[in-house]
Scaffold this motif. Sequence first.
Motif, short mmCIF file in Angstrom:
data_model
loop_
_atom_site.label_atom_id
_atom_site.label_comp_id
_atom_site.label_asym_id
_atom_site.label_seq_id
_atom_site.Cartn_x
_atom_site.Cartn_y
_atom_site.Cartn_z
N TYR A 1 -9.20 -5.87 8.38
CA TYR A 1 -9.13 -6.28 9.79
C TYR A 1 -10.35 -7.09 10.20
O TYR A 1 -10.24 -8.01 11.02
N LEU B 1 2.65 -5.99 13.22
CA LEU B 1 2.69 -4.66 12.63
C LEU B 1 3.48 -3.69 13.50
O LEU B 1 4.23 -2.84 12.98
N LEU C 1 3.85 1.09 4.95
CA LEU C 1 3.06 0.70 6.11
C LEU C 1 1.82 1.58 6.25
O LEU C 1 0.72 1.07 6.54
N TYR D 1 -0.77 0.50 3.68
CA TYR D 1 -1.41 -0.77 4.05
C TYR D 1 -2.45 -0.55 5.14
O TYR D 1 -3.58 -1.06 5.04
N LEU D 2 -2.10 0.18 6.17
CA LEU D 2 -3.01 0.39 7.30
C LEU D 2 -4.27 1.14 6.88
O LEU D 2 -5.38 0.79 7.28
#
Length: 424
Positions: free
Chosen positions: A337, A356, A378, A381-382
Motif C-alpha cells: 500500500y 477491493l 482476498l 492479499y490484504l
Amino acid sequence: MTPSTALVRDARSRLLVAGRGCVVLALFCVPLNKPLTSCFIVLAGLASLAGAETRARWRQAWHDPIAKGMLVWAAVLLASALHALAAGHGGSALRGSSLWTFLLPMVVASLLQTSQQRWHALYGFAAGTTLVLLASWLMAAGLLPQRAIAEQMASMRNTVFKEYTQQGLATLLLAAFALSRLPRAATRPRHWLAIAIAVLALLNVALLLGSRTSYLAAVPLLLYWLWVVCRATAWRWRMHLPVIGLCLVVGGSAVAVSDIGERLLRSVSTEVSRYAQHGDATSSGTRLWLWQHTVDMVSEAPMLGRGLGQWRPQYQTRMDDIQGAAPFIVAHPHQEYLLVLAEEGALGFAALLILLVLLARVIQRLPAPQRHFFNSVLILYLVAGLGNGLVSDYTHRNTFVLLLSCMPAVAVWARRSARADRHG
C-alpha cells in the motif's frame, strides 16, 4: 460451406480449446516456472484472438466484473505511467509487465466462458502447488536434495522453485482450495484427500518454511475457516470436526515450535533493536528504513505520486546521497500500500480501495465453496501486502491475477451478458 471454410472453422475451434488448455497450464506453472508461465499466457492470448467466435467471446468477457475491475486498475496504472512520462521520468513503465498483467483477466474471460470451466481451471494451480508441496516434504525427509541456496540461506530450506514467501503464500492458497472442496467431495476418499492436502499444506508453512509473511497471513486464514465452520447451518461432524481439528493442530504447532516464536516475536524485536542502535540492515530494520523513506517520498507528491515504476529510481537517487545506504537498496518497499501511495498517490490508492471493496462484494455473490476460496485469496492479499510487495513481484502478481481471473460467474452476470448480446 466450402471445404476450405469448414477447415478454417474447425482449426479455429481447436485453437479455442487449446487456448483454454493454455490457461490451465499457466495456472499449473505459476508456482513452478516464470518463463513457462509467460509462454502459456502469451499462447492463451493468441488463441483467444484467433479462435472461433472471437467477437462474441470478447463481448461476453466485457461483462465480466473481474475483467472490468482489472481494466480500470490498468487504466489507473496507465495514467500513472503517462504522468511519469510527462514529469520527465521516462516511459519505461509503459513496457512493464505490472501494467499489462491486468489485461490478462479479459483474455481468461474470453476463453473460460462458463463457471464450470473456470472452477475446473483452478485445479491446474492446485496440481502444480501440490507437486511443490510434496517435493518440499521429501526435502525435509532427506529423500530429495536441498537447493544450493539453502546452504547460504537457512530460510530457503525446503523451498523447491521459489523463495520461501512465494512458496508459502501459494501453499496457503492450496490449503484454502482444498478446504473449499470439502463440501463438494463426492466420495469419502476424496473428502479425506482434501483434508490431507490441507493438513500437509498448513503444516508445511508452519513447520518447514521460515516466511514471517506466510506466518502472519496464516492467522486470519485459519480464523476465517473456523468462522466458516462454526456458522454452518447444518452441522456435519464428519466434515466440520476434521476442519476444526486441522486448525487446532496447526495453531498448536505454531505455538509449540520455537522457530515460529523466534521468527515472529524475539527475532523481530532483536532486529529492530540492532537497527536502532547500530544501523544494521536486518530484515525488520530494512523494512523500517524502506517505509520511512517511502513515507517521505509520499509526502513530496501526495495526490498523484511519482508515477508507475518510479519508486525504485527515486529511491536509488535518495540512497546515492546517503552514506552507508548500500545494504538497504532493494527492488521494492516491501509494503503493497505504501508502494501504491508512492507511485499512484492518494487518488490511485483510493481507486485501489474502491476496487477491493467492489471485489469483496462480488465474491459474496458466489456459491459457498467458491465464495470461501476467493475470500481466502482476498484475505491473503490484504494481509501479505502489509509486509511484502505483491504486485511488484512477478510470481505473486501472476498468482493473484490468474486466480481472480478464474472466479466463476454467478447467474446474474450470465443473464446480463446474454441480454446485452441479444440487444447488440
